[in-house]
Design an enzyme around this catalytic site. Sequence first.
Site, PDB file in Angstrom:
ATOM      1  N   CYS A 285      56.603  51.297 -21.878  1.00  0.00           N
ATOM      2  CA  CYS A 285      55.934  51.265 -20.560  1.00  0.00           C
ATOM      3  C   CYS A 285      54.917  50.139 -20.630  1.00  0.00           C
ATOM      4  O   CYS A 285      55.258  49.034 -21.048  1.00  0.00           O
ATOM      5  CB  CYS A 285      55.319  52.627 -20.217  1.00  0.00           C
ATOM      6  SG  CYS A 285      54.197  53.296 -21.458  1.00  0.00           S
TER       7      CYS A 285
ATOM      8  N   ARG B  60      53.215  56.601 -21.284  1.00  0.00           N
ATOM      9  CA  ARG B  60      54.307  57.253 -20.562  1.00  0.00           C
ATOM     10  C   ARG B  60      55.573  57.315 -21.413  1.00  0.00           C
ATOM     11  O   ARG B  60      56.270  58.344 -21.451  1.00  0.00           O
ATOM     12  CB  ARG B  60      54.584  56.518 -19.243  1.00  0.00           C
ATOM     13  CG  ARG B  60      53.546  56.737 -18.173  1.00  0.00           C
ATOM     14  CD  ARG B  60      53.784  55.842 -16.951  1.00  0.00           C
ATOM     15  NE  ARG B  60      53.380  54.451 -17.182  1.00  0.00           N
ATOM     16  CZ  ARG B  60      53.492  53.493 -16.287  1.00  0.00           C
ATOM     17  NH1 ARG B  60      54.016  53.740 -15.090  1.00  0.00           N
ATOM     18  NH2 ARG B  60      53.088  52.258 -16.564  1.00  0.00           N
TER      19      ARG B  60
END
Length: 461
Positions: A414, A419
């Site tokens: 990410c 994430r």
Amino acid sequence: MKKFTKFMLATLITVTAAISFVACSNNKEVKENTANNSASVIKNISTVDLKNKLGNNKWVIVDTRINDAFNGWKLDGVKRGGHIKGATDFSANWLNVEDKEKDKVLEQALKTKNISADKNVVLCDANGKDAKEVAKYLQQKGIKNIYTYDVKQWAADNNLPMESYANYQMLVPASFVNDLINGKKPETYTGNKYKIFEVAWGEASKDQDYVKGHIKGAVHINTDEIESAPLWSLNSDKSLQKFAENNGLTKDTTVVLYGPDPMASFRIATIAKYIGVKDVRVLNGGTAAFRNAGYKTETISNAKQPVSSFGAEVPLNRGYIVDINKAKEILADKANSKLVDVRSYDEYIGKISGYRDLKFMGRPAGSTWGHAGSDANHLQEYRNIDNTMRNKDEILAMWKKEGITPNQRLSFFCGSGWRAAEVLTYADVMGLKNISLYSNGWYEWSANPKNPVEKGDPKIK
């Protein structure tokens, strides 16, 4: 006299006819009311009948228990953990979440899971409560053909098919943590020394959630302990070993991580596994899961308790986190590998950077969008509304549309690994083997103008 007799006879006939008409009308109303009521009556279904409905597209089997039970935990007295083979999930817990988008999210969940008025819906639970709560909600949505079933009956028969995730133990229910701190030995716990950490960015004194109340014995971890500005790159292996030792971790420690936003705890979980901690757990649903279960918290600030040695030279799982050179190798292997972009769609196509301190937009050329959420702080496409893990079948179906399959070598990235670390953990929970995290991600890639970048939707040419 004849006139009087005729008059009485006519009157009697009229009264009789009227009574008959009223009786017929009332009888019709009773039949209509009975029909209406029977359409909304919640019925029970037997194990034999339920078994015969498996694979029938007119029937939907829905597990209404908490996400952890669906994943594989043996909760509420079931003999076997997991869910009935082919079942989907719609947890009663979701109905109690406070979220301004709740109605919209739950409506979409019904659609995704094919729970609709033209289906026969079997609601499973193990406590006699969850199915009833979900049934009320479904009735409000116009769904009438509802049945309930006690999943303990199914789990008691080893001949009946159940599914659980290969590494379900990596995501723990709140009851696991509560048992742990109260001296019990919960399912899958082997008795090692354990540590519980509340993870968030910033110092403990400034972490409002930690100050408000945390799990008994929990020590705060500031994510600045493992990454450095300006690119928020992961610290060196030597620094990560010092991080572990400073927090009292060895390779044999059972580590339980949680936080108000689960994403930060997954970030640390991935690093703990990379350096070589054998038993790493994350509280499924974060802080809210523990509080909503009614368990007590404390406000005492717990100090770190360092150890002199981690017990090995790190990292023990070197391939779990990869560098930019390995990311490029993965990109080059188009037939068997995918570098999976776990950012919002607008970040992926280069419409926005996603971060206030990052001006570069786009993606590594050749990377594949793996879905994420609305922005850098959300992962709605991988979570249920209560911030627990979305079910495996839905994640795999989402990936399949993008050409991502479980048999490929998959490395997730990410902006700087937060994430993507959560998604990597979910892939691990599901049992995928050839998986890794390109932790430094878009921050690192975009910092070098020589690295190839793409923008726009690759499907539109």
